[in-house]
Design an enzyme around this catalytic site. Structure first.
Site, PDB file in Angstrom:
ATOM      1  N   ARG A 261      -4.753  -7.072   7.100  1.00 17.51           N
ATOM      2  CA  ARG A 261      -5.296  -6.835   5.815  1.00 17.51           C
ATOM      3  C   ARG A 261      -4.745  -7.580   4.749  1.00 17.51           C
ATOM      4  O   ARG A 261      -3.566  -7.678   4.900  1.00 17.51           O
ATOM      5  CB  ARG A 261      -5.301  -5.450   5.044  1.00 17.51           C
ATOM      6  CG  ARG A 261      -6.056  -4.537   6.278  1.00 17.51           C
ATOM      7  CD  ARG A 261      -6.262  -3.012   5.867  1.00 17.51           C
ATOM      8  NE  ARG A 261      -6.967  -2.313   7.001  1.00 17.51           N
ATOM      9  CZ  ARG A 261      -7.403  -1.060   6.700  1.00 17.51           C
ATOM     10  NH1 ARG A 261      -6.895  -0.340   5.796  1.00 17.51           N
ATOM     11  NH2 ARG A 261      -8.135  -0.526   7.874  1.00 17.51           N
ATOM     12  N   ARG A 276       2.077  -0.107   2.918  1.00 16.38           N
ATOM     13  CA  ARG A 276       0.823  -1.135   2.714  1.00 16.38           C
ATOM     14  C   ARG A 276       1.311  -2.431   3.350  1.00 16.38           C
ATOM     15  O   ARG A 276       2.102  -3.361   2.628  1.00 16.38           O
ATOM     16  CB  ARG A 276       0.653  -1.262   1.250  1.00 16.38           C
ATOM     17  CG  ARG A 276      -0.647  -2.211   0.977  1.00 16.38           C
ATOM     18  CD  ARG A 276      -1.071  -1.848  -0.475  1.00 16.38           C
ATOM     19  NE  ARG A 276      -1.380  -0.715  -1.118  1.00 16.38           N
ATOM     20  CZ  ARG A 276      -2.398   0.113  -0.794  1.00 16.38           C
ATOM     21  NH1 ARG A 276      -3.354  -0.249  -0.240  1.00 16.38           N
ATOM     22  NH2 ARG A 276      -2.438   1.368  -1.337  1.00 16.38           N
ATOM     23  N   GLU A 351      -1.883   9.007   1.995  1.00 15.90           N
ATOM     24  CA  GLU A 351      -3.001   8.770   2.986  1.00 15.90           C
ATOM     25  C   GLU A 351      -2.482   8.372   4.378  1.00 15.90           C
ATOM     26  O   GLU A 351      -1.888   7.252   4.402  1.00 15.90           O
ATOM     27  CB  GLU A 351      -4.054   7.803   2.468  1.00 15.90           C
ATOM     28  CG  GLU A 351      -5.165   7.662   3.360  1.00 15.90           C
ATOM     29  CD  GLU A 351      -6.147   7.036   2.744  1.00 15.90           C
ATOM     30  OE1 GLU A 351      -6.363   6.579   1.609  1.00 15.90           O
ATOM     31  OE2 GLU A 351      -6.868   6.284   3.718  1.00 15.90           O
ATOM     32  N   SER A 354      -8.334   8.745   7.369  1.00  9.40           N
ATOM     33  CA  SER A 354      -9.721   8.632   6.867  1.00  9.40           C
ATOM     34  C   SER A 354     -10.709   8.763   7.592  1.00  9.40           C
ATOM     35  O   SER A 354     -10.647   8.084   8.664  1.00  9.40           O
ATOM     36  CB  SER A 354      -9.494   7.461   5.769  1.00  9.40           C
ATOM     37  OG  SER A 354     -11.035   7.377   5.147  1.00  9.40           O
ATOM     38  N   ARG A 393       1.774   4.245   9.245  1.00  9.45           N
ATOM     39  CA  ARG A 393       1.839   5.375   8.331  1.00  9.45           C
ATOM     40  C   ARG A 393       2.216   6.433   9.096  1.00  9.45           C
ATOM     41  O   ARG A 393       2.993   7.175   8.560  1.00  9.45           O
ATOM     42  CB  ARG A 393       0.498   5.578   7.749  1.00  9.45           C
ATOM     43  CG  ARG A 393       0.193   4.497   6.629  1.00  9.45           C
ATOM     44  CD  ARG A 393      -0.932   4.876   5.567  1.00  9.45           C
ATOM     45  NE  ARG A 393      -0.885   3.573   4.970  1.00  9.45           N
ATOM     46  CZ  ARG A 393      -1.739   3.618   3.641  1.00  9.45           C
ATOM     47  NH1 ARG A 393      -2.803   4.560   3.512  1.00  9.45           N
ATOM     48  NH2 ARG A 393      -2.048   2.371   2.920  1.00  9.45           N
TER      49      ARG A 393
END
Length: 429
Positions: A261, A276, A351, A354, A393
């Site tokens: 990403r 991130r 987070e 998801s 994460r």
RNA sequence: GGAGAGGUGGCUGAGUGGUCGAAAGCGCGGGUUUGCUAAACCCGUGACCGGGUAACUGGUCCGCAGGUUCGAAUCCUGUCCUCUCCGCCA
């Protein structure tokens, strides 16, 4: 995308939904274009019909002069048809681009709100928040002291946002993959390792936009390939343009892939450490279901995510994602936010997974349908995706929650057989 | 990387310029026969976009995109994919 007819027949509903989602999609423009498209289509159909009649008659005409006359007539008609078709193509192209920009409908129970501040906490996991009688470190400090993560090395070879995992972090990564896989295989998922690259067409089908100004996607130069941002892309694309028998549904896949990403525009917000990054590994769940089964499947995915994190002994909460934070394809989305003791002043939730029910929004673009025995026609399947474990994460949560006063980190019970040790300590020297 | 072969309906597979949305088989649906099941036989059966209450009807689709032609599954070009052989290689 939404069904064209549905948008026309429910224009107000769709407009209101766009407002809830903070989408600027121009529904009125869509309606105008759709009207034009239908008119033009009728013209083209009529011209085609005439031209086809003439063409057929030529084959049955014996008289040479008559044949020539009809050929001329045919040429004229084909010219007109081509012109009308070009008009139609232009209208259809714009219509399509507007249609693609309209977001999915929203579940009636999804909390209304513009961003993640409006997310609604549904419940908490089994594990209580940890209590430290020392000032807990964050994962960056722990990673450095235990020689687990090398951000400088990553930056040196690939730039900011890249990292090397080292020593026991490598074992942890592999253990987490295996841990997630073991549960999912037992639950009937077909395990896969998917390509890390996909055609742009597949990216778009799943709702990702390569090469835009705000794209999250790395593109490969001189090709129509991009690095995937998640295995959701490859697993969704797997059945594109296929028709499956209804009795084969639901189809459950889980896929390991690397996720790339660009994180364009994300600077300044939670960029410390592994939270991130430009590349990480993920075990992703994906399901193709009958329409009436997708709501229950979303609950099942959410439950699996909870079991995985309960099993790891990590505290978390489940939130129902607000309409403004759903993105394009999701009809409803649940996030798991794990407790990260090293984050903020005294720990914060962040987070970690998801899961989304995309209903028929992706399958319509990807052309994934099912057929029911004895029934005419086909219908679009529903697609769902969910993170089983995003390794980066999860590592944050494990390191920060399992740290001890001596700066060592206990290995979660469930991972000990897979890692082969109970505790991670700083290497000698 | 080099040389060939091929991509046709849910599946297998015919079809090399006009009446082909496309033979045949399988599968599927309905029916006949039958104590039940099976077998046999008969009929039907692609998707998508439109019009019509409906019967019905117009258009598009033979990997994808272009081209030739009045007309393309069929001829030409490009492209993607699959298979076989050769080379290279973890």
């Amino acid at each position: 995308m939404l069904d064209r007819k549905f948008i026309v027949e429910n224009a107000e509903l769709v407009k209101n939904n766009c407002a809830l989602r903070g989408s600027k999609a121009d529904v009125d423009r869509f309606l105008v274009l759709d009207g034009k498209r239908r008119e033009k289509q009728a013209d083209v159909d009529d011209l085609n019909r005439q031209a086809n009649e003439v063409s057929k008659s030529i084959g049955q005409t014996k008289d040479p002069a008559e044949r020539e006359a009809r050929k001329t007539r045919g040429r004229e008609l084909r010219d007109k048809t081509a012109a009308a078709q070009a008009d139609l193509d232009a209208i259809a192209a714009e219509l399509d681009s507007v249609q693609r920009s309209i977001p999915n409908l929203s579940h009636p129970k999804a909390p209304v709100g513009g961003d993640d501040q409006a997310n609604l906490e549904l419940r908490k996991g089994k594990t209580p928040l940890p209590r430290f009688d020392f000032k807990p470190l964050d994962h960056v400090q722990l990673g450095e002291r235990l020689a687990l993560i090398d951000f400088e090395g990553g930056a040196k070879v690939a730039g900011h946002g890249f990292y090397f995992l080292k020593n026991d972090a490598v074992l942890l990564e592999l253990a987490l993959q295996r841990y997630a896989l073991d549960l999912l295989i037992a639950e009937g998922f077909t395990p896969t390792i998917t390509p890390d690259l996909a055609r742009n067409e597949v990216l778009q089908g799943t709702g990702y936009i390569p090469r835009g100004p705000e794209t999250q996607i790395y593109s490969i130069a001189d090709s129509d390939l991009s690095l995937v941002a998640t295995a959701e892309i490859t697993l969704g694309g797997l059945l594109s343009d296929e028709i499956v028998d209804a009795e084969r549904l639901p189809l459950l896949f889980c896929g390991i892939s690397h996720c790339y990403r660009t994180e364009a525009g994300a600077h300044g917000r939670q960029t410390r450490g592994l939270y991130r990054v430009h590349q990480f590994t993920k075990v992703e769940m994906f399901a193709f279901t009958l329409p009436e089964a997708s709501e229950a499947m979303l609950d099942r995915f959410c439950d699996l995510e909870c079991r995985l994190f309960d099993g790891l002994g990590i505290p978390y909460r489940v939130v129902d994602t607000a309409t403004g934070d759903l993105g394009g394809p999701a009809y409803r989305k649940f996030d798991l936010e794990a407790w990260m003791p090293g984050r903020g002043e005294a720990g914060e939730y962040g987070e970690v997974t998801s899961t989304s029910n995309c209903t028929d929004y992706q399958s319509r673009r990807l052309g994934i349908r099912y057929r029911t025995k004895g029934e005419k026609g086909t219908q679009f399947v529903h697609t769902l995706n969910g993170t089983a474990i995003a390794i980066s994460r999860a590592l944050i949560a494990i390191l920060e929650n399992y740290q001890e006063a001596d700066e060592s980190v206990r290995v979660p019970e469930a991972l000990r057989p897979l890692v082969g040790k109970e505790r991670i300590v700083a290497p000698a020297g």
